[in-house]
Design a protein around this motif. Structure first.
Motif, PDB file in Angstrom:
ATOM      1  N   ILE A 186      -1.808 -10.136  -3.171  1.00  9.65           N
ATOM      2  CA  ILE A 186      -0.443 -10.240  -2.662  1.00  9.65           C
ATOM      3  C   ILE A 186      -0.380 -11.396  -1.650  1.00  9.65           C
ATOM      4  O   ILE A 186       0.531 -12.222  -1.685  1.00  9.65           O
ATOM      5  CB  ILE A 186      -0.011  -8.918  -1.982  1.00  9.65           C
ATOM      6  CG1 ILE A 186      -0.012  -7.777  -3.010  1.00  9.65           C
ATOM      7  CG2 ILE A 186       1.365  -9.070  -1.331  1.00  9.65           C
ATOM      8  CD1 ILE A 186       1.016  -7.901  -4.116  1.00  9.65           C
ATOM      9  N   ALA A 187      -1.399 -11.450  -0.790  1.00 10.35           N
ATOM     10  CA  ALA A 187      -1.438 -12.505   0.229  1.00 10.35           C
ATOM     11  C   ALA A 187      -1.456 -13.873  -0.434  1.00 10.35           C
ATOM     12  O   ALA A 187      -0.736 -14.789  -0.029  1.00 10.35           O
ATOM     13  CB  ALA A 187      -2.664 -12.312   1.122  1.00 10.35           C
ATOM     14  N   GLN A 188      -2.276 -13.994  -1.498  1.00 13.14           N
ATOM     15  CA  GLN A 188      -2.372 -15.273  -2.202  1.00 13.14           C
ATOM     16  C   GLN A 188      -1.019 -15.663  -2.785  1.00 13.14           C
ATOM     17  O   GLN A 188      -0.621 -16.828  -2.723  1.00 13.14           O
ATOM     18  CB  GLN A 188      -3.437 -15.182  -3.319  1.00 13.14           C
ATOM     19  CG  GLN A 188      -3.668 -16.489  -4.068  1.00 13.14           C
ATOM     20  CD  GLN A 188      -4.139 -17.622  -3.151  1.00 13.14           C
ATOM     21  OE1 GLN A 188      -5.143 -17.503  -2.450  1.00 13.14           O
ATOM     22  NE2 GLN A 188      -3.372 -18.707  -3.101  1.00 13.14           N
ATOM     23  N   LEU A 209       3.480  -4.598   5.895  1.00 11.39           N
ATOM     24  CA  LEU A 209       4.288  -5.048   4.756  1.00 11.39           C
ATOM     25  C   LEU A 209       3.392  -5.494   3.593  1.00 11.39           C
ATOM     26  O   LEU A 209       3.622  -5.141   2.436  1.00 11.39           O
ATOM     27  CB  LEU A 209       5.194  -6.206   5.205  1.00 11.39           C
ATOM     28  CG  LEU A 209       6.095  -6.802   4.113  1.00 11.39           C
ATOM     29  CD1 LEU A 209       7.016  -5.747   3.514  1.00 11.39           C
ATOM     30  CD2 LEU A 209       6.937  -7.943   4.680  1.00 11.39           C
ATOM     31  N   LEU A 210       2.345  -6.235   3.929  1.00  8.08           N
ATOM     32  CA  LEU A 210       1.391  -6.675   2.898  1.00  8.08           C
ATOM     33  C   LEU A 210       0.761  -5.474   2.199  1.00  8.08           C
ATOM     34  O   LEU A 210       0.690  -5.406   0.972  1.00  8.08           O
ATOM     35  CB  LEU A 210       0.263  -7.492   3.552  1.00  8.08           C
ATOM     36  CG  LEU A 210       0.468  -8.993   3.695  1.00  8.08           C
ATOM     37  CD1 LEU A 210      -0.715  -9.577   4.465  1.00  8.08           C
ATOM     38  CD2 LEU A 210       0.559  -9.653   2.326  1.00  8.08           C
ATOM     39  N   ARG A 211       0.325  -4.513   3.020  1.00 10.92           N
ATOM     40  CA  ARG A 211      -0.391  -3.356   2.469  1.00 10.92           C
ATOM     41  C   ARG A 211       0.532  -2.504   1.596  1.00 10.92           C
ATOM     42  O   ARG A 211       0.156  -2.088   0.503  1.00 10.92           O
ATOM     43  CB  ARG A 211      -0.983  -2.522   3.610  1.00 10.92           C
ATOM     44  CG  ARG A 211      -2.092  -1.597   3.124  1.00 10.92           C
ATOM     45  CD  ARG A 211      -2.637  -0.765   4.239  1.00 10.92           C
ATOM     46  NE  ARG A 211      -1.554  -0.044   4.904  1.00 10.92           N
ATOM     47  CZ  ARG A 211      -1.715   0.656   6.020  1.00 10.92           C
ATOM     48  NH1 ARG A 211      -2.893   0.703   6.617  1.00 10.92           N
ATOM     49  NH2 ARG A 211      -0.712   1.299   6.566  1.00 10.92           N
ATOM     50  N   SER A 212       1.735  -2.263   2.087  1.00  9.03           N
ATOM     51  CA  SER A 212       2.626  -1.398   1.303  1.00  9.03           C
ATOM     52  C   SER A 212       3.044  -2.084   0.000  1.00  9.03           C
ATOM     53  O   SER A 212       3.158  -1.445  -1.042  1.00  9.03           O
ATOM     54  CB  SER A 212       3.857  -0.995   2.130  1.00  9.03           C
ATOM     55  OG  SER A 212       4.505  -2.151   2.571  1.00  9.03           O
ATOM     56  N   THR A 213       3.228  -3.394   0.050  1.00  6.72           N
ATOM     57  CA  THR A 213       3.563  -4.125  -1.182  1.00  6.72           C
ATOM     58  C   THR A 213       2.408  -4.030  -2.175  1.00  6.72           C
ATOM     59  O   THR A 213       2.606  -3.784  -3.365  1.00  6.72           O
ATOM     60  CB  THR A 213       3.858  -5.610  -0.871  1.00  6.72           C
ATOM     61  OG1 THR A 213       4.767  -5.668   0.212  1.00  6.72           O
ATOM     62  CG2 THR A 213       4.451  -6.315  -2.080  1.00  6.72           C
ATOM     63  N   ALA A 214       1.190  -4.201  -1.655  1.00  5.90           N
ATOM     64  CA  ALA A 214       0.007  -4.122  -2.522  1.00  5.90           C
ATOM     65  C   ALA A 214      -0.073  -2.748  -3.183  1.00  5.90           C
ATOM     66  O   ALA A 214      -0.348  -2.623  -4.374  1.00  5.90           O
ATOM     67  CB  ALA A 214      -1.259  -4.400  -1.714  1.00  5.90           C
ATOM     68  N   MET A 215       0.199  -1.692  -2.405  1.00  5.72           N
ATOM     69  CA  MET A 215       0.122  -0.341  -2.948  1.00  5.72           C
ATOM     70  C   MET A 215       1.201  -0.137  -4.019  1.00  5.72           C
ATOM     71  O   MET A 215       0.932   0.423  -5.079  1.00  5.72           O
ATOM     72  CB  MET A 215       0.266   0.689  -1.828  1.00  5.72           C
ATOM     73  CG  MET A 215      -1.046   0.877  -1.053  1.00  5.72           C
ATOM     74  SD  MET A 215      -0.814   1.745   0.501  1.00  5.72           S
ATOM     75  CE  MET A 215      -0.427   3.380  -0.079  1.00  5.72           C
TER      76      MET A 215
END
Lengths: 387, 196
Positions: free
Chosen positions: B184-186, B169-175
């Protein structure tokens, strides 16, 4: 849009026109993409300009001249199409030195001749008592600060090379050095005098406009070869700096200008301190005494931006007076050719002014004549231009 | 190279690591008389005490202007000091300024003997800059990893995801947002702190 330009500056209030030109968008409006690079020493600014790491620089006017003459370092001809500041320095003394001067003074505390004579008495008294000579800090051998201190003390017969010690200190070290007693006084640009006063370690003795009413301080410097190759960029730079200077001088813009200059990546001090300098209203003593002068720092007023070759000749005469340069006809010509009013006029599309530029208004000595530098220097008792 | 032949070299640098790297390199190259000055107070007195043939100074050191003055003053008192760099050496000056080092050479030392010292300094300074860069990168990667771990934990707790799903989820949001995963994590951490 031209290629991005890299311009070096030292965090001082007289870099104002350059910083505001970039941060307020005047440079971008001229099609310039400028990266301002904050530097720690004048040697760095000069070297990086000279070897082409910088396209232009905020530079001490005497350094531009010394570089063109090949004094102190490699010879690289520099031209100054715009003057970033007139005046702007001050002489700050320790509380102990102020007390000694006050005791010795015969006359007005703000009269530079009275304070210089008081200094001569303090120097004589210390010598008699076997005390160490007084130490004065300044920013660079080729600097207005150096020449302003020397001009002032020598007017009362104090020999700056024999009777006191003059030492170079980086501006950020000035306040600490005064506090620790490493120096008894210093001459530096804003904001460092104000910071010493605010910290309670110094008193502003003179604005340098007490010594010379109208003296070139910092220039926008470019290499001669670069200027020849990029005349349009030079013109755009001058226009951007002029617009910024005009902006800064409007009283209603001062607060915004001070805020821009105060940013951490620019000068990095309190905006209120910067504004004091721009307004020419400075706290001169830790007790809160203020002094106001419309001549403290001129950024755009009174034709400040237009370089005046006679000012360059005067700076060269100081190099000669203090043994830094030999006096030659070529030397005078080279020095005067650094300040280029015609580039400024052409860029701004205005005719050459008909009235003479403002004179120095030196508090001592005869009026300056660039055609007779040796005659001018003869009038001064202290100096080492013949030795 | 014997001790008397070896020029006296002063290194003025506030970074002890870089100075050590430089010192070591110079020693390896056979320069036996190398002194490091890190204290900027009374710099001139210290330099006069050592009486060096060469002074090497970090360009980001504000005391460079102090050295410039020393050369001015020394000339006035007829001490035989001069700049090594003259017109013909512009390539050397350029290389050293770009690397971040400046050399002041006392008169009387032959240019041929200076060249290898300067070359060595330039390469050591460059090596140090690279090392510094790598260190910064590793540091920020470590920092990123910590933040990502924390954000994953929040996502797992709030959305009931397992660890892999949280990361995806983190990675796809970042992309999708064209941002770094760390950013995004921050923002997840910041948001969750505000919602506490």
């Amino acid at each position: 849009m031209t290629a991005p330009l890299r311009i070096g500056f030292i965090p001082l209030v007289d870099a104002a026109a350059l910083i505001v030109a970039v941060d307020k968008g005047f440079a971008a409006a001229e099609g310039l993409d400028i990266e301002l690079v904050r530097e720690v020493s004048w040697s760095n600014v000069r070297d990086k300009l000279n070897i082409g790491l910088f396209d232009a620089a905020h530079l001490l006017a005497p350094v531009a001249i010394a570089s063109s003459l090949g004094l102190g370092h490699v010879k690289v001809p520099i031209v100054a199409p715009f003057n970033l500041g007139i005046n702007g320095n001050a002489i700050t003394v320790s509380p102990a030195l102020l007390a000694a001067l006050t005791e010795a003074i015969d006359g007005d505390r703000f009269d530079p001749m009275a304070t210089a004579k008081a200094l001569a008495r303090v120097v004589a008294k210390r010598r008699k008592a076997g005390a160490e000579p007084l130490t004065f800090g300044m920013t660079f051998p080729f600097s207005t600060h150096n020449y302003q201190l020397r001009f002032w003390m020598a007017a009362a017969g104090v020999d700056p090379d024999e009777d006191v010690r003059l030492v170079v200190l980086p501006p950020p070290y000035m306040v600490d050095s005064l506090k620790s007693g490493h120096v008894d006084a210093f001459c530096v640009g804003a904001p460092w005098n104000s910071i010493a006063v605010d910290l309670g370690v110094g008193h502003i003795l003179h604005f340098v406009s007490d010594i010379l009413v109208h003296a070139a301080e910092k220039v926008l410097a470019v290499r001669q070869t670069w200027a020849d190759k990029n005349p349009d960029v030079v013109a755009a730079l001058v226009r951007a700096a002029e617009k910024a200077a005009v902006f800064i001088e409007h009283p209603e813009n001062r607060t915004e200008a001070a805020r821009i200059l105060a940013q951490p990546e620019r000068i990095g001090v309190d905006a209120e301190v910067v504004q004091r300098t721009l307004d020419g209203r400075l706290k001169i003593s830790p007790d809160g005494t203020f002094r106001e002068s419309g001549r403290y720092l001129l950024v755009g007023r009174e034709g400040a931006g237009r370089p005046d070759p006679v000012q360059a000749a005067w700076l060269y005469a100081q190099m000669v007076r203090w043994g830094q340069a030999p006096l030659t006809p070529d030397g005078v010509k080279t020095a005067m050719a650094v300040f280029r009013p015609e580039l400024c006029d052409a860029a701004l599309g205005r005719p050459q002014p008909t009235e003479a530029p403002a004179p120095f208004g030196a508090f001592a000595g005869p009026a300056f004549d660039p055609d007779d530098i040796s005659g001018h220097l003869e009038a001064f008792a202290v100096g080492r231009w013949k030795t | 190279m014997s001790a008397e032949q070896s020029p006296k070299i002063v290194i003025v640098d506030e970074s002890p690591i870089r100075a050590a790297i430089l010192q070591e390199g110079l020693r390896e190259a056979g320069f036996t008389q190398v002194v490091h000055i890190s204290e900027m107070q009374s710099l001139l007195a210290r330099i006069y005490a050592v009486d060096p043939d060469i002074i090497l100074i970090d360009l980001e050191n504000p005391s460079r202007d102090v050295l410039e003055a020393m050369f001015q003053v020394s000339r006035a008192v007829k001490r035989p000091i001069a700049m090594f760099v003259d017109q013909s050496d512009s390539a050397s000056i350029q290389a050293s300024v770009e690397a971040g080092v400046s050399a002041y050479i006392v008169d009387g030392l032959k240019k041929e003997r200076i060249k290898p010292i300067l070359d060595l300094c330039v390469s050591r300074f460059n090596a140090f800059a690279k090392l510094q860069e790598e260190l910064e990168r590793t540091k920020s990667q470590l920092e990123d990893r910590k933040i990502i771990e924390k954000a994953k934990g929040i996502l797992m707790r709030v959305k009931g995801l397992n660890e892999d799903e949280a990361y995806v989820l983190l990675r796809s949001t970042a992309m999708r947002e064209k941002k770094k995963i760390g950013e995004i994590a921050q923002s997840i951490i910041t948001a969750s702190e505000m919602l506490k």
